[in-house]
Write a protein that holds these residues in place. Structure first.
Motif, PDB file in Angstrom:
ATOM      1  N   LEU A  56       0.856  -1.181   0.000  1.00 47.25           N
ATOM      2  CA  LEU A  56       0.000   0.000   0.000  1.00 47.25           C
ATOM      3  C   LEU A  56       0.894   1.235   0.000  1.00 47.25           C
ATOM      4  N   THR A  57       0.421   2.291  -0.603  1.00 47.23           N
ATOM      5  CA  THR A  57       1.146   3.558  -0.585  1.00 47.23           C
ATOM      6  C   THR A  57       0.416   4.529   0.333  1.00 47.23           C
ATOM      7  N   TRP A  58       1.095   4.929   1.397  1.00 53.32           N
ATOM      8  CA  TRP A  58       0.555   5.877   2.365  1.00 53.32           C
ATOM      9  C   TRP A  58       0.992   7.281   1.951  1.00 53.32           C
ATOM     10  N   HIS A  59       0.034   8.205   1.860  1.00 51.70           N
ATOM     11  CA  HIS A  59       0.322   9.559   1.401  1.00 51.70           C
ATOM     12  C   HIS A  59       0.064  10.547   2.541  1.00 51.70           C
ATOM     13  N   PHE A  60       1.129  11.217   2.971  1.00 45.24           N
ATOM     14  CA  PHE A  60       1.048  12.165   4.082  1.00 45.24           C
ATOM     15  C   PHE A  60       1.382  13.581   3.607  1.00 45.24           C
ATOM     16  N   ILE A  61       0.659  14.550   4.149  1.00 43.62           N
ATOM     17  CA  ILE A  61       0.970  15.969   3.981  1.00 43.62           C
ATOM     18  C   ILE A  61       1.230  16.555   5.363  1.00 43.62           C
ATOM     19  N   ALA A  62       2.365  17.240   5.523  1.00 46.95           N
ATOM     20  CA  ALA A  62       2.698  17.897   6.793  1.00 46.95           C
ATOM     21  C   ALA A  62       3.022  19.357   6.518  1.00 46.95           C
ATOM     22  N   PRO A  63       2.142  20.284   6.898  1.00 51.61           N
ATOM     23  CA  PRO A  63       2.383  21.699   6.623  1.00 51.61           C
ATOM     24  C   PRO A  63       3.149  22.397   7.744  1.00 51.61           C
ATOM     25  N   ASN A  64       4.140  23.172   7.352  1.00 54.64           N
ATOM     26  CA  ASN A  64       4.835  24.066   8.275  1.00 54.64           C
ATOM     27  C   ASN A  64       5.426  23.328   9.477  1.00 54.64           C
ATOM     28  N   VAL A  65       6.285  22.364   9.192  1.00 54.57           N
ATOM     29  CA  VAL A  65       7.018  21.625  10.219  1.00 54.57           C
ATOM     30  C   VAL A  65       8.497  21.636   9.840  1.00 54.57           C
ATOM     31  N   HIS A  66       9.357  21.134  10.719  1.00 56.87           N
ATOM     32  CA  HIS A  66      10.772  21.099  10.349  1.00 56.87           C
ATOM     33  C   HIS A  66      11.385  19.709  10.480  1.00 56.87           C
ATOM     34  N   ASP A  67      10.541  18.683  10.270  1.00 60.74           N
ATOM     35  CA  ASP A  67      11.042  17.318  10.214  1.00 60.74           C
ATOM     36  C   ASP A  67       9.890  16.403   9.813  1.00 60.74           C
ATOM     37  N   PHE A  68      10.222  15.167   9.452  1.00 67.20           N
ATOM     38  CA  PHE A  68       9.194  14.183   9.119  1.00 67.20           C
ATOM     39  C   PHE A  68       9.657  12.817   9.610  1.00 67.20           C
ATOM     40  N   THR A  69       8.847  12.201  10.484  1.00 61.38           N
ATOM     41  CA  THR A  69       9.195  10.939  11.129  1.00 61.38           C
ATOM     42  C   THR A  69       8.039   9.961  11.008  1.00 61.38           C
ATOM     43  N   TRP A  70       8.354   8.664  10.917  1.00 61.02           N
ATOM     44  CA  TRP A  70       7.302   7.655  10.899  1.00 61.02           C
ATOM     45  C   TRP A  70       7.810   6.356  11.504  1.00 61.02           C
ATOM     46  N   ALA A  71       6.869   5.504  11.896  1.00 61.83           N
ATOM     47  CA  ALA A  71       7.177   4.178  12.408  1.00 61.83           C
ATOM     48  C   ALA A  71       6.181   3.201  11.816  1.00 61.83           C
ATOM     49  N   ALA A  72       6.578   1.938  11.693  1.00 60.19           N
ATOM     50  CA  ALA A  72       5.695   0.951  11.070  1.00 60.19           C
ATOM     51  C   ALA A  72       5.879  -0.410  11.722  1.00 60.19           C
ATOM     52  N   ASP A  73       4.769  -1.117  11.853  1.00 54.74           N
ATOM     53  CA  ASP A  73       4.803  -2.454  12.429  1.00 54.74           C
ATOM     54  C   ASP A  73       3.569  -3.228  11.961  1.00 54.74           C
ATOM     55  N   LYS A  74       3.702  -4.556  11.856  1.00 51.21           N
ATOM     56  CA  LYS A  74       2.565  -5.389  11.449  1.00 51.21           C
ATOM     57  C   LYS A  74       1.588  -5.609  12.593  1.00 51.21           C
ATOM     58  N   ASN A  75       2.037  -5.299  13.811  1.00 50.21           N
ATOM     59  CA  ASN A  75       1.276  -5.702  14.998  1.00 50.21           C
ATOM     60  C   ASN A  75       0.818  -4.508  15.819  1.00 50.21           C
ATOM     61  N   TYR A  76       0.693  -3.345  15.192  1.00 55.78           N
ATOM     62  CA  TYR A  76       0.247  -2.159  15.918  1.00 55.78           C
ATOM     63  C   TYR A  76      -1.263  -2.201  16.165  1.00 55.78           C
ATOM     64  N   LEU A  77      -1.651  -1.855  17.388  1.00 57.51           N
ATOM     65  CA  LEU A  77      -3.019  -1.461  17.669  1.00 57.51           C
ATOM     66  C   LEU A  77      -3.101   0.049  17.485  1.00 57.51           C
ATOM     67  N   HIS A  78      -4.267   0.535  17.080  1.00 58.01           N
ATOM     68  CA  HIS A  78      -4.412   1.962  16.795  1.00 58.01           C
ATOM     69  C   HIS A  78      -5.680   2.483  17.450  1.00 58.01           C
ATOM     70  N   ASP A  79      -5.497   3.364  18.438  1.00 51.79           N
ATOM     71  CA  ASP A  79      -6.620   3.996  19.127  1.00 51.79           C
ATOM     72  C   ASP A  79      -6.606   5.495  18.853  1.00 51.79           C
ATOM     73  N   VAL A  80      -7.779   6.109  18.962  1.00 45.89           N
ATOM     74  CA  VAL A  80      -7.927   7.545  18.715  1.00 45.89           C
ATOM     75  C   VAL A  80      -8.662   8.176  19.892  1.00 45.89           C
ATOM     76  N   ALA A  81      -8.188   9.330  20.329  1.00 43.76           N
ATOM     77  CA  ALA A  81      -8.864  10.102  21.377  1.00 43.76           C
ATOM     78  C   ALA A  81      -8.934  11.557  20.930  1.00 43.76           C
ATOM     79  N   GLN A  82      -9.994  12.239  21.321  1.00 42.97           N
ATOM     80  CA  GLN A  82     -10.206  13.619  20.891  1.00 42.97           C
ATOM     81  C   GLN A  82     -10.024  14.588  22.046  1.00 42.97           C
ATOM     82  N   VAL A  83      -9.181  15.591  21.841  1.00 44.18           N
ATOM     83  CA  VAL A  83      -9.053  16.675  22.806  1.00 44.18           C
ATOM     84  C   VAL A  83     -10.187  17.661  22.553  1.00 44.18           C
ATOM     85  N   PRO A  84     -11.017  17.974  23.548  1.00 45.20           N
ATOM     86  CA  PRO A  84     -12.116  18.930  23.334  1.00 45.20           C
ATOM     87  C   PRO A  84     -11.612  20.239  22.749  1.00 45.20           C
TER      88      PRO A  84
END
Length: 470
Positions: free
Chosen positions: A268-296
């Protein structure tokens, strides 16, 4: 007391932002302020079988200085993870090497410390090799020295002018030694920090093309457009906003969106856009769980961690507290300006990156919360203020330690009268040892790692605690 701290902190940060961004319209002490700008486009193909990757990079560089540039410099950080590198030599020479980067054993009743880099085999080292470098479509002369690529330009970059650089790069991900790497002790397959050819910063002091020894970083503000092609079974977390959620899935798609995978594909090709930052980092694993939480009224938080029964409870429990921490930082320092932030189980320790952090995922709940409190604090003190943490480590580590302790004290059931007490004790201990070095010592050049740490973290925090008192 809390109200006083909030107001002091906001004044400190406001003044810092005003000076760094040059927005004193009526009384600007530095009216000639400028900073360079970069726009990256990268296409990367990662081979998860041999941990080698190929990429193409287009970089539009804007020279906002009053200087004419005849050369430019790139960082090739992965070249540090080779026997005989300056990072390897530093590990062997310093009296208290980073324990994560050495092996300790006994020979003839004597303790011996061996650099982990010194024993890396050819298929275990890291490297970045550059080819087909062009400026505005014309080949330019390059020279690689350790972790630095020096480019002699075909045509100078005049003040207020842009130029376009293109290049091809071949990389190999090293065995995890420090921050970056593959197959960490916690089983994370890929921790991809400082992985691409990265333009060095040019400012009023000139080029900051320091060799990478393992400490801190400095970067150029800009926009990133990054496509990463990888085995479809891997989940990626990192910098930027994912553009093709409906193609990727992996917990990133919005509710109600059907995931449409390309037929008969192994990647799969993952496409990321990062505006106005000064670095780009990523991590990858076959066994990641992924949770999401919202800051009010704030950012979306992403949590990526290994599907390990021993750690799941801690990672679930810490999510609500992380929301509270970001709310506290927003109220105390100023609102986090991006729409998301990711906390990712990565290679080792904890390290701040643009819009994310890579941290250890195992250990105690208190330890997990503490490292999140610190690394997320860096989202303001480094990834908004963007100080040169290599030359002035206390400006990011000291400020971050200060708000970390404020935040942890805010969350605590029993509040401390002085949440900075530990930093006072550490600093006083170092001062009494006679080993203290000037605060302006370059982060890589302290005589001892311990002295660097106390100077940057503890003494920097004491400075702010004293300023609060005044």
């Amino acid at each position: 007391m809390a109200f006083l701290i909030y107001n002091i902190m906001k004044k400190i940060v406001f003044l810092s932002l005003c000076f760094s961004l040059g927005i004193f319209a009526q009384n600007n002490p530095n009216p000639g302020y400028w900073q360079q700008h970069v726009d990256y486009k990268m296409d990367v193909d990662m081979n998860v079988n041999n941990f080698q990757y190929k990429g193409k990079q287009e970089l539009v560089y804007t020279n906002n200085s009053a200087d004419t540039l005849h050369k430019v410099f790139y960082h090739l950080y992965f070249n540090a993870f080779q026997p005989g590198s300056e990072m390897d030599a530093r590990l062997q020479a310093i009296s208290d090497p980073d324990k994560r980067m050495v092996r300790t054993f006994t020979v003839a009743n004597k303790e011996v410390k061996e650099s982990r880099i010194s024993t890396l085999k050819p298929n275990e080292i890291g490297y970045l090799k550059i080819s087909d470098f062009k400026q505005n479509g014309v080949a330019a002369k390059t020279r690689t020295v350790g972790t630095i690529l020096e480019v002699t330009l075909n045509e100078p970059i005049l003040p207020k002018q842009k130029t376009t650089f293109t290049l091809t790069f071949d990389g190999q991900v090293p065995l995890q030694v420090r921050r970056s790497g593959r197959n960490s002790e916690e089983g994370v397959v890929l921790s991809m920090s400082q992985w691409y050819p990265k333009m060095a910063e040019y400012d009023f002091e000139g080029w900051h093309a320091d060799p990478y020894i393992g400490r801190e970083f400095h970067g150029v503000w800009g926009n990133f457009d990054v496509k990463i092609t990888i085995d479809k079974n891997y989940t990626i977390g990192g910098t930027g906003y994912l553009q093709n959620k409906n193609e990727i899935g992996h917990g990133y798609q919005d509710a109600g969106i059907n995931v449409v995978y390309p037929k008969k594909t192994k990647t799969l090709t993952w496409h990321f856009i990062a505006p106005n930052v000064h670095d780009f980092t990523w991590a990858a694993d076959k066994n990641y769980l992924h949770d999401v939480a919202q800051v009010p009224n704030g950012a979306t938080l992403h949590f990526l961690y290994k599907n390990n029964p021993k750690i799941i409870e801690n990672w679930k429990k810490v999510q609500s507290k992380t929301v509270e921490l970001m709310q506290f930082y927003n109220a105390t320092v100023g609102k986090y300006p991006y729409e998301q932030y990711s906390i990712i189980q990565g290679g080792d320790g904890g390290m701040e990156y643009a819009m994310c952090t890579l941290i250890l995922g195992e250990g105690t709940y208190d330890g997990l919360l503490g490292v999140i409190a610190h690394e997320m604090g860096h989202s303001w003190f480094q990834h908004i203020l963007a100080s040169n943490e290599s030359k002035h480590g206390w400006m990011d580590e000291g400020f971050t330690s200060f708000i970390e302790d404020l935040g942890m004290n805010e969350l605590a059931d029993k509040k401390s009268e002085n949440p900075f007490e530990g930093s006072y004790k550490s600093y006083i201990n170092m001062a009494n040892s006679g080993k203290e070095q000037p605060q302006g010592t370059h982060a890589d050049r302290f005589d001892e790692n311990r002295v660097y740490s106390i100077t940057s973290y503890s003494k920097g925090e004491v400075f702010l605690a004293q300023l609060q008192y005044l």
